[in-house]
Design a protein around this motif. Structure first.
Motif, PDB file in Angstrom:
ATOM      1  N   ARG A 116       0.844  -1.208   0.000  1.00 24.73           N
ATOM      2  CA  ARG A 116       0.000   0.000   0.000  1.00 24.73           C
ATOM      3  C   ARG A 116       0.876   1.254   0.000  1.00 24.73           C
ATOM      4  NH1 ARG A 116      -2.411  -1.905   4.426  1.00 24.73           N
ATOM      5  NH2 ARG A 116      -2.027   0.025   5.548  1.00 24.73           N
ATOM      6  N   ARG A 117       1.928   1.227   0.786  1.00 26.87           N
ATOM      7  CA  ARG A 117       2.816   2.378   0.854  1.00 26.87           C
ATOM      8  C   ARG A 117       3.446   2.659  -0.518  1.00 26.87           C
ATOM      9  NH1 ARG A 117       7.161   4.019   5.427  1.00 26.87           N
ATOM     10  NH2 ARG A 117       7.951   5.824   4.321  1.00 26.87           N
ATOM     11  N   TRP A 118       3.819   1.599  -1.232  1.00 25.75           N
ATOM     12  CA  TRP A 118       4.372   1.721  -2.584  1.00 25.75           C
ATOM     13  C   TRP A 118       3.353   2.416  -3.499  1.00 25.75           C
ATOM     14  CZ3 TRP A 118       8.943   1.128  -4.914  1.00 25.75           C
ATOM     15  CH2 TRP A 118       8.971   0.935  -6.289  1.00 25.75           C
ATOM     16  N   TRP A 119       2.100   1.984  -3.401  1.00 28.68           N
ATOM     17  CA  TRP A 119       1.043   2.594  -4.208  1.00 28.68           C
ATOM     18  C   TRP A 119       0.889   4.076  -3.863  1.00 28.68           C
ATOM     19  CZ3 TRP A 119      -3.822   0.331  -6.525  1.00 28.68           C
ATOM     20  CH2 TRP A 119      -3.562  -0.906  -7.114  1.00 28.68           C
ATOM     21  N   MET A 120       0.841   4.400  -2.580  1.00 31.04           N
ATOM     22  CA  MET A 120       0.632   5.776  -2.167  1.00 31.04           C
ATOM     23  C   MET A 120       1.831   6.648  -2.559  1.00 31.04           C
ATOM     24  SD  MET A 120      -2.343   5.244  -1.266  1.00 31.04           S
ATOM     25  CE  MET A 120      -2.805   6.916  -0.894  1.00 31.04           C
ATOM     26  N   ARG A 121       3.023   6.080  -2.549  1.00 38.02           N
ATOM     27  CA  ARG A 121       4.211   6.811  -2.980  1.00 38.02           C
ATOM     28  C   ARG A 121       4.079   7.167  -4.470  1.00 38.02           C
ATOM     29  NH1 ARG A 121       8.477   9.827  -1.283  1.00 38.02           N
ATOM     30  NH2 ARG A 121       8.956   8.386   0.368  1.00 38.02           N
ATOM     31  N   GLY A 122       3.551   6.234  -5.246  1.00 39.82           N
ATOM     32  CA  GLY A 122       3.329   6.500  -6.665  1.00 39.82           C
ATOM     33  C   GLY A 122       2.351   7.646  -6.882  1.00 39.82           C
ATOM     34  N   LEU A 123       1.289   7.684  -6.087  1.00 41.79           N
ATOM     35  CA  LEU A 123       0.324   8.788  -6.193  1.00 41.79           C
ATOM     36  C   LEU A 123       0.988  10.110  -5.822  1.00 41.79           C
ATOM     37  CD1 LEU A 123      -2.937   7.268  -4.669  1.00 41.79           C
ATOM     38  CD2 LEU A 123      -2.439   7.730  -7.073  1.00 41.79           C
ATOM     39  N   TRP A 124       1.811  10.080  -4.778  1.00 44.72           N
ATOM     40  CA  TRP A 124       2.508  11.284  -4.349  1.00 44.72           C
ATOM     41  C   TRP A 124       3.431  11.786  -5.458  1.00 44.72           C
ATOM     42  CZ3 TRP A 124       7.770  12.155  -3.307  1.00 44.72           C
ATOM     43  CH2 TRP A 124       8.049  13.384  -2.697  1.00 44.72           C
ATOM     44  N   LEU A 125       4.153  10.865  -6.096  1.00 48.51           N
ATOM     45  CA  LEU A 125       5.061  11.244  -7.180  1.00 48.51           C
ATOM     46  C   LEU A 125       4.311  11.797  -8.389  1.00 48.51           C
ATOM     47  CD1 LEU A 125       7.627   8.298  -7.017  1.00 48.51           C
ATOM     48  CD2 LEU A 125       8.056  10.706  -6.448  1.00 48.51           C
ATOM     49  N   ALA A 126       3.104  11.268  -8.641  1.00 43.28           N
ATOM     50  CA  ALA A 126       2.297  11.748  -9.773  1.00 43.28           C
ATOM     51  C   ALA A 126       1.762  13.150  -9.517  1.00 43.28           C
ATOM     52  CB  ALA A 126       1.144  10.785 -10.047  1.00 43.28           C
ATOM     53  N   ASP A 127       1.717  13.554  -8.256  1.00 45.01           N
ATOM     54  CA  ASP A 127       1.293  14.899  -7.873  1.00 45.01           C
ATOM     55  C   ASP A 127      -0.076  15.282  -8.440  1.00 45.01           C
ATOM     56  OD1 ASP A 127       1.608  17.344  -6.535  1.00 45.01           O
ATOM     57  OD2 ASP A 127       2.533  18.292  -8.289  1.00 45.01           O
ATOM     58  N   GLY A 128      -0.958  14.318  -8.560  1.00 41.92           N
ATOM     59  CA  GLY A 128      -2.313  14.602  -9.007  1.00 41.92           C
ATOM     60  C   GLY A 128      -2.478  14.850 -10.490  1.00 41.92           C
ATOM     61  N   ASP A 129      -1.421  14.670 -11.284  1.00 42.69           N
ATOM     62  CA  ASP A 129      -1.523  14.916 -12.729  1.00 42.69           C
ATOM     63  C   ASP A 129      -2.658  14.127 -13.362  1.00 42.69           C
ATOM     64  OD1 ASP A 129       0.491  16.759 -12.783  1.00 42.69           O
ATOM     65  OD2 ASP A 129       2.010  15.395 -13.592  1.00 42.69           O
ATOM     66  N   PHE A 130      -2.925  12.935 -12.852  1.00 41.66           N
ATOM     67  CA  PHE A 130      -3.969  12.071 -13.404  1.00 41.66           C
ATOM     68  C   PHE A 130      -5.365  12.653 -13.219  1.00 41.66           C
ATOM     69  CE2 PHE A 130      -2.754  10.831  -9.144  1.00 41.66           C
ATOM     70  CZ  PHE A 130      -3.964  10.884  -8.457  1.00 41.66           C
ATOM     71  N   ALA A 131      -5.516  13.668 -12.377  1.00 43.94           N
ATOM     72  CA  ALA A 131      -6.834  14.245 -12.104  1.00 43.94           C
ATOM     73  C   ALA A 131      -6.973  15.683 -12.594  1.00 43.94           C
ATOM     74  CB  ALA A 131      -7.121  14.181 -10.598  1.00 43.94           C
TER      75      ALA A 131
END
Length: 150
Positions: free
Chosen positions: A123-138
């Motif tokens: 889960r932490r790996w997944w959340m780190r990926g979201l943090w790195l994406a900085d919300g660009d996907f939204a």
């Protein structure tokens, strides 16, 4: 957050919902949001329509199986959370849902993964990926261009 079940099929580039399903969220838009693929009411009920397609986990996240050959385990802990997260991100990308909800949407993903028994390090790996994406996907500026062919 109650149990949420979804029926889906694997398709070449991800997954497809086969029966409409709903999940209660704490997101309260100013007015109901209704699109062809999803609706979100002012009370926070997200309904995702049959035939909705999403690409599953993004980046290096594993979402189908781990292992090889006879020693493989099919993973089913990510499909509902990734579908809900993708649908909400799509509503934000389309400018229908305010960007202020992004931190909650990401926390909801984490909670749904936890509720399904995903190991904390994964889960932490997944959340780190979201943090790195900085919300660009939204972000609305990342809506894919529409082309017309003759």
């Amino acid at each position: 957050m109650g149990e949420c079940r979804m029926k889906y099929r694997e398709v070449p580039a991800g997954y497809q919902v086969t029966e409409t399903f709903s999940v209660q969220t704490k997101i309260t838009p100013v007015e109901d949001i209704i699109t062809r693929f999803a609706s979100l009411t002012t009370s926070g009920l997200l309904t995702i329509s049959a035939l909705y397609f999403w690409d599953g986990a993004s980046g290096p996240a594993i979402d189908k199986k781990i292992g090889w050959g006879w020693f493989s385990i099919k993973l089913t802990d990510t499909q509902v959370p990734s579908c809900v997260h993708d649908a909400l991100a799509q509503l934000m990308r389309q400018g229908l849902l305010d960007q202020k909800w992004l931190p909650y949407v990401n926390k909801l993903l984490n909670q749904m993964l936890k509720d399904r028994g995903m190991w904390w390090a994964r889960r932490r790996w997944w959340m780190r990926g979201l943090w790195l994406a900085d919300g660009d996907f939204a972000k609305p500026e990342n809506v894919k261009k529409i082309y017309e062919a003759f």
